[in-house]
Write a protein that holds these residues in place. Structure first.
Motif, PDB file in Angstrom:
ATOM      1  N   ALA A 133       0.694  -0.938   0.242  1.00  0.00           N
ATOM      2  CA  ALA A 133      -0.046  -0.394  -0.220  1.00  0.00           C
ATOM      3  C   ALA A 133       0.835   1.488  -0.110  1.00  0.00           C
ATOM      4  CB  ALA A 133      -0.922   0.140   0.754  1.00  0.00           C
ATOM      5  N   ARG A 134       1.860   1.350   0.535  1.00  0.00           N
ATOM      6  CA  ARG A 134       2.360   2.264   0.754  1.00  0.00           C
ATOM      7  C   ARG A 134       4.112   2.181  -0.545  1.00  0.00           C
ATOM      8  NH1 ARG A 134       4.964   5.251   4.673  1.00  0.00           N
ATOM      9  NH2 ARG A 134       4.395   4.892   6.122  1.00  0.00           N
ATOM     10  N   LEU A 135       3.228   1.501  -1.079  1.00  0.00           N
ATOM     11  CA  LEU A 135       4.531   1.980  -2.410  1.00  0.00           C
ATOM     12  C   LEU A 135       3.391   2.181  -3.890  1.00  0.00           C
ATOM     13  CD1 LEU A 135       6.499  -1.108  -3.095  1.00  0.00           C
ATOM     14  CD2 LEU A 135       6.766   1.103  -2.980  1.00  0.00           C
ATOM     15  N   GLY A 136       1.925   2.295  -2.929  1.00  0.00           N
ATOM     16  CA  GLY A 136       0.390   2.622  -4.392  1.00  0.00           C
ATOM     17  C   GLY A 136       0.165   1.370  -5.028  1.00  0.00           C
ATOM     18  N   ILE A 137       0.242   0.161  -4.535  1.00  0.00           N
ATOM     19  CA  ILE A 137      -0.501  -0.900  -4.802  1.00  0.00           C
ATOM     20  C   ILE A 137      -1.614  -0.613  -4.603  1.00  0.00           C
ATOM     21  CG2 ILE A 137       0.398  -2.840  -5.453  1.00  0.00           C
ATOM     22  CD1 ILE A 137       3.142  -3.179  -5.301  1.00  0.00           C
ATOM     23  N   ASP A 138      -2.750  -1.046  -5.227  1.00  0.00           N
ATOM     24  CA  ASP A 138      -4.404  -1.628  -4.605  1.00  0.00           C
ATOM     25  C   ASP A 138      -5.084  -1.577  -5.361  1.00  0.00           C
ATOM     26  OD1 ASP A 138      -6.057  -2.471  -2.353  1.00  0.00           O
ATOM     27  OD2 ASP A 138      -6.342  -0.083  -1.972  1.00  0.00           O
ATOM     28  N   VAL A 171      -2.153 -20.895 -13.564  1.00  0.00           N
ATOM     29  CA  VAL A 171      -1.881 -19.577 -12.358  1.00  0.00           C
ATOM     30  C   VAL A 171      -2.846 -19.331 -12.312  1.00  0.00           C
ATOM     31  CG1 VAL A 171       0.068 -17.424 -11.907  1.00  0.00           C
ATOM     32  CG2 VAL A 171       0.782 -19.650 -13.581  1.00  0.00           C
ATOM     33  N   LEU A 172      -3.511 -19.002 -11.717  1.00  0.00           N
ATOM     34  CA  LEU A 172      -4.316 -18.077 -10.786  1.00  0.00           C
ATOM     35  C   LEU A 172      -4.151 -17.141 -10.175  1.00  0.00           C
ATOM     36  CD1 LEU A 172      -6.165 -20.979  -8.233  1.00  0.00           C
ATOM     37  CD2 LEU A 172      -6.595 -21.111 -10.793  1.00  0.00           C
ATOM     38  N   ARG A 173      -4.927 -16.218 -10.594  1.00  0.00           N
ATOM     39  CA  ARG A 173      -4.296 -14.660 -10.143  1.00  0.00           C
ATOM     40  C   ARG A 173      -5.362 -14.296  -9.288  1.00  0.00           C
ATOM     41  NH1 ARG A 173      -2.949 -15.481 -14.938  1.00  0.00           N
ATOM     42  NH2 ARG A 173      -0.970 -14.693 -16.158  1.00  0.00           N
ATOM     43  N   TYR A 174      -4.738 -13.860  -8.172  1.00  0.00           N
ATOM     44  CA  TYR A 174      -5.862 -13.081  -6.761  1.00  0.00           C
ATOM     45  C   TYR A 174      -5.469 -11.342  -6.591  1.00  0.00           C
ATOM     46  CZ  TYR A 174      -6.989 -17.516  -5.722  1.00  0.00           C
ATOM     47  OH  TYR A 174      -7.318 -18.901  -5.296  1.00  0.00           O
ATOM     48  N   ARG A 175      -6.319 -10.741  -6.439  1.00  0.00           N
ATOM     49  CA  ARG A 175      -6.294  -9.415  -5.697  1.00  0.00           C
ATOM     50  C   ARG A 175      -6.669  -9.171  -5.063  1.00  0.00           C
ATOM     51  NH1 ARG A 175      -4.149  -6.529 -10.665  1.00  0.00           N
ATOM     52  NH2 ARG A 175      -4.710  -7.526 -12.473  1.00  0.00           N
ATOM     53  N   ALA A 176      -5.655  -8.839  -3.862  1.00  0.00           N
ATOM     54  CA  ALA A 176      -5.887  -8.025  -2.916  1.00  0.00           C
ATOM     55  C   ALA A 176      -5.692  -7.226  -2.285  1.00  0.00           C
ATOM     56  CB  ALA A 176      -4.580  -9.100  -2.018  1.00  0.00           C
ATOM     57  N   PRO A 177      -6.471  -6.749  -1.520  1.00  0.00           N
ATOM     58  CA  PRO A 177      -6.531  -5.144  -1.275  1.00  0.00           C
ATOM     59  C   PRO A 177      -5.483  -5.211  -0.562  1.00  0.00           C
ATOM     60  CG  PRO A 177      -8.251  -6.660   0.577  1.00  0.00           C
ATOM     61  CD  PRO A 177      -8.215  -7.063  -0.546  1.00  0.00           C
ATOM     62  N   THR A 178      -4.749  -3.818  -0.096  1.00  0.00           N
ATOM     63  CA  THR A 178      -3.907  -3.706   0.519  1.00  0.00           C
ATOM     64  C   THR A 178      -4.519  -2.175   1.621  1.00  0.00           C
ATOM     65  OG1 THR A 178      -2.374  -1.761  -0.882  1.00  0.00           O
ATOM     66  CG2 THR A 178      -2.129  -4.116  -1.031  1.00  0.00           C
ATOM     67  N   GLY A 179      -5.204  -1.388   1.307  1.00  0.00           N
ATOM     68  CA  GLY A 179      -5.854  -0.538   2.151  1.00  0.00           C
ATOM     69  C   GLY A 179      -5.186   1.175   1.779  1.00  0.00           C
ATOM     70  N   THR A 180      -4.838   0.965   0.474  1.00  0.00           N
ATOM     71  CA  THR A 180      -3.729   2.279   0.235  1.00  0.00           C
ATOM     72  C   THR A 180      -4.502   3.520   0.411  1.00  0.00           C
ATOM     73  OG1 THR A 180      -4.313   2.657  -1.946  1.00  0.00           O
ATOM     74  CG2 THR A 180      -2.767   1.254  -1.757  1.00  0.00           C
ATOM     75  N   GLY A 181      -6.337   3.027   0.655  1.00  0.00           N
ATOM     76  CA  GLY A 181      -6.840   4.496   0.956  1.00  0.00           C
ATOM     77  C   GLY A 181      -6.453   5.509  -0.227  1.00  0.00           C
ATOM     78  N   SER A 182      -6.080   6.685   0.512  1.00  0.00           N
ATOM     79  CA  SER A 182      -5.017   8.166  -0.258  1.00  0.00           C
ATOM     80  C   SER A 182      -4.039   8.056   0.519  1.00  0.00           C
ATOM     81  CB  SER A 182      -6.028   9.102   0.697  1.00  0.00           C
ATOM     82  OG  SER A 182      -5.840   9.303   1.971  1.00  0.00           O
ATOM     83  N   HIS A 183      -3.211   7.416   0.350  1.00  0.00           N
ATOM     84  CA  HIS A 183      -1.820   7.370   0.999  1.00  0.00           C
ATOM     85  C   HIS A 183      -1.233   6.900  -1.203  1.00  0.00           C
ATOM     86  CE1 HIS A 183       2.431   6.917   1.957  1.00  0.00           C
ATOM     87  NE2 HIS A 183       2.446   5.734   0.943  1.00  0.00           N
ATOM     88  N   THR A 184       0.001   7.876  -1.214  1.00  0.00           N
ATOM     89  CA  THR A 184       1.056   7.971  -2.274  1.00  0.00           C
ATOM     90  C   THR A 184       2.034   8.015  -2.371  1.00  0.00           C
ATOM     91  OG1 THR A 184       0.403  10.758  -2.168  1.00  0.00           O
ATOM     92  CG2 THR A 184      -0.724  10.118  -3.513  1.00  0.00           C
ATOM     93  N   GLY A 185       2.328   7.981  -0.830  1.00  0.00           N
ATOM     94  CA  GLY A 185       3.606   8.309  -0.626  1.00  0.00           C
ATOM     95  C   GLY A 185       4.620   6.194  -1.460  1.00  0.00           C
ATOM     96  N   ARG A 186       6.288   6.481  -2.032  1.00  0.00           N
ATOM     97  CA  ARG A 186       6.401   4.888  -2.584  1.00  0.00           C
ATOM     98  C   ARG A 186       7.371   4.830  -1.526  1.00  0.00           C
ATOM     99  NH1 ARG A 186       5.575   2.901  -7.313  1.00  0.00           N
ATOM    100  NH2 ARG A 186       7.428   2.269  -7.430  1.00  0.00           N
ATOM    101  N   THR A 187       8.020   4.913  -0.211  1.00  0.00           N
ATOM    102  CA  THR A 187       8.536   4.804   0.699  1.00  0.00           C
ATOM    103  C   THR A 187       7.740   3.849   1.657  1.00  0.00           C
ATOM    104  OG1 THR A 187       9.145   6.980   1.232  1.00  0.00           O
ATOM    105  CG2 THR A 187      10.482   5.331   2.236  1.00  0.00           C
TER     106      THR A 187
END
Length: 194
Positions: A133-138, A171-187
């Motif tokens: 999520a901190r990397l903006g992945i969601d 291969v099976l593909r899944y999407r998992a929520p990361t909870g990024t919300g409004s976070h836009t940082g990449r650190t």
């Protein structure tokens, strides 16, 4: 208590034992493109030398790019899952996906053979989702082989839902929520001290 850390030389003996377990399981052969296989071919028995292992750890602590021994063509953060000085597994978070990485997804993980079946993979993936999520992945794309029931259970326990693309090439593909919300940082946030 087990935790994700940046790679650390303090787990040298345990890491070597884990790589022996991986070899015994068949990793390291010329056709093995797994993380363990690539690393075993690149370092083999030279890991025994503490100086060589220290260089390997230093390299793993970097965000990998195109010249990584692991052949990443995207930025990737590698973390190790440890309990004290005991190496239990590793996890990689790919910061973005290219066409080539759609098969493997954003997050890949493995638990050393001698530590499987104890919930470590689920704990690792759960701990990695906020880092993604901190990397903006969601959501995070997480994949597993169709015949890997244990990995399917891990992904589903962490909120993974089968992707509409379903199954492709075993291969099976899944999407998992990361909870990024409004976070836009990449650190990445601080993980356990290594």
């Amino acid at each position: 208590m087990p935790q994700l850390i940046t790679p650390d030389v303090r787990v040298h003996a345990s890491f070597l034992a884990a790589m022996d377990e991986a070899r015994a399981e068949g990793h390291g052969g010329p056709d093995d493109d797994s993380t363990a296989g690539l690393s075993l071919r690149a370092y083999g028995d030279t890991w025994q030398d503490p100086a060589v292992f220290a260089r390997y750890v230093a390299r793993m602590r970097l965000t990998h790019g195109p010249r990584s021994i692991l052949q990443y063509d995207v930025e990737c953060t590698t973390l190790w899952y440890v309990d004290g000085d005991a190496y239990l597994g590793r996890l990689a978070i790919r910061h973005r996906l290219t066409e080539a990485w759609l098969r493997d997804g954003h997050i890949g993980y493995d638990v050393r053979p001698g530590a499987r079946g104890r919930g470590h993979a689920t704990a690792m993936l759960r701990a990695a989702l906020p880092l993604a999520a901190r990397l903006g992945i969601d959501p995070a794309l997480i994949t597993c082989d169709t015949d890997n029931a244990a990995s399917r259970r891990v992904i589903e326990a962490c909120g993974g839902v089968r992707d509409e693309a379903g199954e492709d090439d075993g291969v099976l593909r899944y999407r998992a929520p990361t909870g990024t919300g409004s976070h836009t940082g990449r650190t990445l946030p601080t993980v356990g001290k290594g």
